[in-house]
Scaffold this motif. Structure first.
Motif, mmCIF file in Angstrom:
data_model
loop_
_atom_site.group_PDB
_atom_site.id
_atom_site.type_symbol
_atom_site.label_atom_id
_atom_site.label_comp_id
_atom_site.label_asym_id
_atom_site.label_seq_id
_atom_site.Cartn_x
_atom_site.Cartn_y
_atom_site.Cartn_z
ATOM 1 N N ARG A 165 0.824 -1.219 0.000
ATOM 2 C CA ARG A 165 0.000 0.000 0.000
ATOM 3 C C ARG A 165 0.853 1.261 0.000
ATOM 4 O O ARG A 165 0.510 2.270 -0.640
ATOM 5 C CB ARG A 165 -0.926 -0.006 1.219
ATOM 6 N N GLN A 178 -6.327 1.645 -4.183
ATOM 7 C CA GLN A 178 -6.584 0.204 -4.085
ATOM 8 C C GLN A 178 -5.658 -0.605 -5.005
ATOM 9 O O GLN A 178 -5.840 -1.825 -5.147
ATOM 10 C CB GLN A 178 -8.039 -0.092 -4.460
ATOM 11 N N HIS A 180 -2.756 -1.715 -4.662
ATOM 12 C CA HIS A 180 -1.988 -2.787 -4.024
ATOM 13 C C HIS A 180 -2.787 -4.090 -3.925
ATOM 14 O O HIS A 180 -2.225 -5.149 -3.631
ATOM 15 C CB HIS A 180 -1.528 -2.358 -2.636
ATOM 16 N N LEU A 181 -4.082 -4.023 -4.186
ATOM 17 C CA LEU A 181 -4.931 -5.210 -4.118
ATOM 18 C C LEU A 181 -5.066 -5.916 -5.465
ATOM 19 O O LEU A 181 -5.629 -7.007 -5.536
ATOM 20 C CB LEU A 181 -6.333 -4.824 -3.616
#
Length: 215
Positions: A165, A178, A180-181
């Protein structure tokens, strides 16, 4: 005098060379393949490869063609509408390439003299002209589909982001909160993106088809 029996199967064959070379490319990339490395993996001397292939490039061509041979061409032979057939062929094509992404740069050079690659090109062009597309536009469709499918198989969009993140400071990247997801959902995202693009592409071709061919 006792003589040693000959082995039931020859130590080397084109198929075995291609299979082993393909496994090396899959595991370590194109740079890993050399005739010396391949011979060692096969447990033979380097010169014995030349009984089947003249050069390393010929081996790579054969590996690439083995991947092309996995593409399902039956979709053009069972009476499907051209759009449905093109969709299903593209899905099969991408699946074959996605299983062997390291060989895609070789395939991207074009079919050349490779038999399976030429059968793919022939099947697409024939299906489009049989459906009524003018030959020049059928050629463009074949090229367009090749660009699209190969581009999608060269790498993963989602896997291009790290799962940290902190790498995406909102002060610098306000819309990547988002990101990093993405990596953990890589296959879902990449396949969804391919399907979205493919259907958009086919929608556009359908509009052109009505203009050029009509009912």
């Amino acid at each position: 005098m006792c003589r040693m029996a000959r082995p039931r199967k020859p130590l080397l064959s084109r198929d075995r060379i291609v299979e082993t070379a393909g496994a090396l490319v899959d595991a370590e990339g194109l740079e890993a393949l050399s005739t010396r490395r391949l011979a060692a993996a096969l447990g033979v001397s380097g010169p014995s490869l030349y009984n089947h292939f003249r050069t390393k490039d010929e081996i790579l061509d054969a590996v690439a063609d083995a991947v092309s041979a996995r593409v399902d061409l039956s979709v053009f032979e069972d009476g499907r509408d051209w759009r449905e057939a093109l969709h299903d062929w593209a899905v099969s094509y991408r699946r074959a390439l996605a299983d062997h992404p390291n060989i895609v740069p070789v395939l991207a050079r074009g079919p050349g003299r490779r038999p399976a690659g030429l059968r793919v090109a022939d099947a697409v062009f024939g299906a489009m002209t049989d459906a009524g597309w003018p030959p020049a536009q059928a050629t463009r469709i074949g090229a367009l589909m090749r660009y699209f499918v190969m581009g999608s198989a060269l790498g993963s969009f989602a896997q291009g982001f790290v799962d940290d993140r902190a790498a995406y400071d909102p002060a610098d990247y306000p819309h990547l909160g988002q990101a990093h997801l993405l990596a953990e959902r890589g296959q879902e995202i990449d396949e969804g993106a391919f399907e979205t693009g493919l259907r958009a592409l086919l929608d556009g071709l359908s509009v052109q088809y009505e203009t050029l061919v009509g009912d």
